[in-house]
Design a protein around this motif. Structure first.
Motif, PDB file in Angstrom:
ATOM      1  N   GLY A 113       0.885  -1.243   0.030  1.00 41.35           N
ATOM      2  CA  GLY A 113      -0.001  -0.105   0.059  1.00 41.35           C
ATOM      3  C   GLY A 113       0.898   1.157  -0.123  1.00 41.35           C
ATOM      4  O   GLY A 113       2.084   1.239  -0.112  1.00 41.35           O
ATOM      5  N   THR A 114       0.248   2.426   0.244  1.00 46.31           N
ATOM      6  CA  THR A 114       0.915   3.793   0.096  1.00 46.31           C
ATOM      7  C   THR A 114       1.094   4.372   1.578  1.00 46.31           C
ATOM      8  O   THR A 114       0.201   4.241   2.230  1.00 46.31           O
ATOM      9  N   TYR A 115       2.407   4.543   1.825  1.00 46.49           N
ATOM     10  CA  TYR A 115       2.402   5.213   3.287  1.00 46.49           C
ATOM     11  C   TYR A 115       2.982   6.708   3.301  1.00 46.49           C
ATOM     12  O   TYR A 115       3.989   6.877   2.645  1.00 46.49           O
ATOM     13  N   PRO A 116       2.186   7.585   3.229  1.00 41.90           N
ATOM     14  CA  PRO A 116       2.452   9.134   3.294  1.00 41.90           C
ATOM     15  C   PRO A 116       2.991   9.532   4.526  1.00 41.90           C
ATOM     16  O   PRO A 116       2.894   8.961   5.551  1.00 41.90           O
ATOM     17  N   SER A 117       3.677  10.603   4.653  1.00 43.00           N
ATOM     18  CA  SER A 117       3.918  11.484   5.655  1.00 43.00           C
ATOM     19  C   SER A 117       4.037  12.910   5.259  1.00 43.00           C
ATOM     20  O   SER A 117       4.350  13.295   4.042  1.00 43.00           O
ATOM     21  N   GLN A 118       3.632  14.016   6.119  1.00 42.22           N
ATOM     22  CA  GLN A 118       4.040  15.268   5.881  1.00 42.22           C
ATOM     23  C   GLN A 118       5.250  15.490   6.659  1.00 42.22           C
ATOM     24  O   GLN A 118       5.374  15.242   7.499  1.00 42.22           O
ATOM     25  N   VAL A 119       5.903  16.619   5.898  1.00 43.35           N
ATOM     26  CA  VAL A 119       7.123  17.062   6.417  1.00 43.35           C
ATOM     27  C   VAL A 119       7.107  18.563   6.405  1.00 43.35           C
ATOM     28  O   VAL A 119       6.853  19.109   5.347  1.00 43.35           O
ATOM     29  N   VAL A 120       7.625  19.396   7.602  1.00 44.69           N
ATOM     30  CA  VAL A 120       7.893  20.514   7.580  1.00 44.69           C
ATOM     31  C   VAL A 120       9.232  21.102   8.169  1.00 44.69           C
ATOM     32  O   VAL A 120       9.591  20.104   9.201  1.00 44.69           O
ATOM     33  N   LEU A 121       9.980  21.869   7.353  1.00 44.52           N
ATOM     34  CA  LEU A 121      11.379  22.179   7.856  1.00 44.52           C
ATOM     35  C   LEU A 121      11.151  23.703   8.733  1.00 44.52           C
ATOM     36  O   LEU A 121      10.208  24.345   8.500  1.00 44.52           O
ATOM     37  N   GLN A 122      11.689  23.603   9.716  1.00 44.80           N
ATOM     38  CA  GLN A 122      11.646  24.855  10.763  1.00 44.80           C
ATOM     39  C   GLN A 122      13.163  24.964  11.016  1.00 44.80           C
ATOM     40  O   GLN A 122      14.047  24.139  11.213  1.00 44.80           O
ATOM     41  N   ASP A 123      13.533  26.336  11.180  1.00 46.11           N
ATOM     42  CA  ASP A 123      14.801  26.799  11.685  1.00 46.11           C
ATOM     43  C   ASP A 123      14.960  27.156  13.145  1.00 46.11           C
ATOM     44  O   ASP A 123      13.713  27.278  13.853  1.00 46.11           O
ATOM     45  N   ASP A 124      15.878  27.632  13.775  1.00 47.15           N
ATOM     46  CA  ASP A 124      16.002  27.916  15.251  1.00 47.15           C
ATOM     47  C   ASP A 124      15.509  29.174  15.499  1.00 47.15           C
ATOM     48  O   ASP A 124      15.327  29.385  16.832  1.00 47.15           O
ATOM     49  N   VAL A 125      14.984  29.912  14.716  1.00 50.15           N
ATOM     50  CA  VAL A 125      14.160  31.010  15.173  1.00 50.15           C
ATOM     51  C   VAL A 125      12.842  30.994  14.963  1.00 50.15           C
ATOM     52  O   VAL A 125      12.052  31.819  15.224  1.00 50.15           O
ATOM     53  N   GLY A 126      12.398  29.966  14.506  1.00 54.33           N
ATOM     54  CA  GLY A 126      10.948  29.604  14.102  1.00 54.33           C
ATOM     55  C   GLY A 126      10.466  29.780  12.928  1.00 54.33           C
ATOM     56  O   GLY A 126       9.102  29.599  12.692  1.00 54.33           O
ATOM     57  N   ASP A 127      11.110  30.135  11.769  1.00 57.57           N
ATOM     58  CA  ASP A 127      10.571  29.938  10.551  1.00 57.57           C
ATOM     59  C   ASP A 127      10.393  28.774  10.003  1.00 57.57           C
ATOM     60  O   ASP A 127      11.005  27.583  10.568  1.00 57.57           O
ATOM     61  N   ILE A 128       9.239  28.684   9.462  1.00 62.44           N
ATOM     62  CA  ILE A 128       8.601  27.338   9.096  1.00 62.44           C
ATOM     63  C   ILE A 128       8.303  27.362   7.632  1.00 62.44           C
ATOM     64  O   ILE A 128       7.609  28.200   6.882  1.00 62.44           O
ATOM     65  N   SER A 129       8.669  26.287   6.784  1.00 59.80           N
ATOM     66  CA  SER A 129       8.441  25.931   5.413  1.00 59.80           C
ATOM     67  C   SER A 129       7.010  25.595   5.254  1.00 59.80           C
ATOM     68  O   SER A 129       6.090  25.455   6.243  1.00 59.80           O
ATOM     69  N   ASP A 130       6.657  25.422   3.878  1.00 61.25           N
ATOM     70  CA  ASP A 130       5.439  25.042   3.501  1.00 61.25           C
ATOM     71  C   ASP A 130       5.381  23.550   3.920  1.00 61.25           C
ATOM     72  O   ASP A 130       6.683  23.033   3.788  1.00 61.25           O
ATOM     73  N   THR A 131       4.410  22.903   3.965  1.00 62.14           N
ATOM     74  CA  THR A 131       4.087  21.515   4.161  1.00 62.14           C
ATOM     75  C   THR A 131       4.500  20.536   2.914  1.00 62.14           C
ATOM     76  O   THR A 131       4.008  20.950   1.788  1.00 62.14           O
ATOM     77  N   TYR A 132       5.335  19.516   3.033  1.00 62.82           N
ATOM     78  CA  TYR A 132       5.618  18.824   1.884  1.00 62.82           C
ATOM     79  C   TYR A 132       5.182  17.403   2.097  1.00 62.82           C
ATOM     80  O   TYR A 132       5.306  16.937   3.632  1.00 62.82           O
ATOM     81  N   THR A 133       4.557  16.712   1.262  1.00 61.25           N
ATOM     82  CA  THR A 133       4.160  15.325   1.387  1.00 61.25           C
ATOM     83  C   THR A 133       5.014  14.321   0.569  1.00 61.25           C
ATOM     84  O   THR A 133       5.297  14.739  -0.600  1.00 61.25           O
ATOM     85  N   VAL A 134       5.479  13.355   1.419  1.00 59.59           N
ATOM     86  CA  VAL A 134       6.228  12.164   0.714  1.00 59.59           C
ATOM     87  C   VAL A 134       5.413  11.044   0.846  1.00 59.59           C
ATOM     88  O   VAL A 134       4.658  10.936   1.971  1.00 59.59           O
ATOM     89  N   THR A 135       5.695  10.166   0.046  1.00 57.09           N
ATOM     90  CA  THR A 135       5.090   8.701   0.157  1.00 57.09           C
ATOM     91  C   THR A 135       6.077   7.497  -0.046  1.00 57.09           C
ATOM     92  O   THR A 135       6.829   7.890  -1.186  1.00 57.09           O
ATOM     93  N   VAL A 136       5.652   6.322   0.483  1.00 57.06           N
ATOM     94  CA  VAL A 136       6.419   5.299   0.060  1.00 57.06           C
ATOM     95  C   VAL A 136       5.359   4.114  -0.313  1.00 57.06           C
ATOM     96  O   VAL A 136       4.576   4.217   0.468  1.00 57.06           O
ATOM     97  N   THR A 137       5.491   3.685  -1.267  1.00 58.81           N
ATOM     98  CA  THR A 137       4.607   2.742  -1.802  1.00 58.81           C
ATOM     99  C   THR A 137       5.262   1.441  -1.698  1.00 58.81           C
ATOM    100  O   THR A 137       6.182   0.806  -2.425  1.00 58.81           O
ATOM    101  N   ILE A 138       4.351  -0.095  -1.043  1.00 57.59           N
ATOM    102  CA  ILE A 138       4.886  -1.283  -1.115  1.00 57.59           C
ATOM    103  C   ILE A 138       4.043  -1.862  -2.072  1.00 57.59           C
ATOM    104  O   ILE A 138       2.968  -1.595  -1.879  1.00 57.59           O
ATOM    105  N   VAL A 139       4.572  -2.217  -3.261  1.00 58.40           N
ATOM    106  CA  VAL A 139       3.896  -3.282  -4.327  1.00 58.40           C
ATOM    107  C   VAL A 139       3.820  -4.543  -3.678  1.00 58.40           C
ATOM    108  O   VAL A 139       4.913  -5.183  -3.185  1.00 58.40           O
ATOM    109  N   PRO A 140       2.667  -5.279  -3.975  1.00 55.03           N
ATOM    110  CA  PRO A 140       2.551  -6.745  -3.569  1.00 55.03           C
ATOM    111  C   PRO A 140       3.799  -7.609  -4.379  1.00 55.03           C
ATOM    112  O   PRO A 140       3.794  -7.119  -5.643  1.00 55.03           O
TER     113      PRO A 140
END
Length: 150
Positions: A113-140
């Protein structure tokens, strides 16, 4: 209290300008993952790579960042930041080279199946990037009768 027409129009214009200013905000840091969709097998560890753009107004190093992960299946997925394990500097107004960001580990018992995750980059003063979605798919595996995970 009754507002004069011109005062009310001025107030409405100020509110509209504030709304436009808020929607036009761009984060001073951004993340780009050129291959956000990967294919793997149960038990695999996949390293996601990407670049970071720094428009913060000052130079940042790899140790000034951390990644936030959410929206993933914690039973079948373990995410670990590797960004910062190798030291590098991103001068203001530049983009880093392609760097290892994090590992995406699939449980040995993860179903196809497909396993998604959302990722956000943050720096040490609190700046935050937009959310990025990554996925890993396991094929049967050919000939398997596993149910697909969604």
């Amino acid at each position: 209290m009754k507002l004069q027409g011109s005062v009310l129009r001025g107030l409405l214009c100020a509110i509209a300008l504030a709304c436009v200013s808020l929607t036009a905000y761009a984060s001073p840091i951004s993340l780009s993952i050129p291959n956000p969709n990967q294919i793997g097998s149960a038990g695999d560890t996949i390293t996601f790579q990407g670049t970071i753009t720094n428009d913060s107004g000052y130079d940042l190093s790899s140790t000034d960042f951390f990644l936030n992960f959410f929206g993933y299946d914690p039973v079948n997925v373990t995410l670990n930041q590797v960004l910062g394990n190798t030291f590098f500097v991103i001068p203001n107004g530049t983009t880093s080279a392609l760097e290892d960001l994090f590992t995406f580990m699939l449980s040995p018992t993860a179903a196809p199946g497909t396993y998604p995750s959302q990722v956000v980059l943050q720096d040490d003063v609190g700046d935050i990037s937009d959310t990025y979605t990554v996925t890993v798919t396991i094929v049967p595996e050919p000939g398997s009768r596993s149910e697909e995970h969604t």
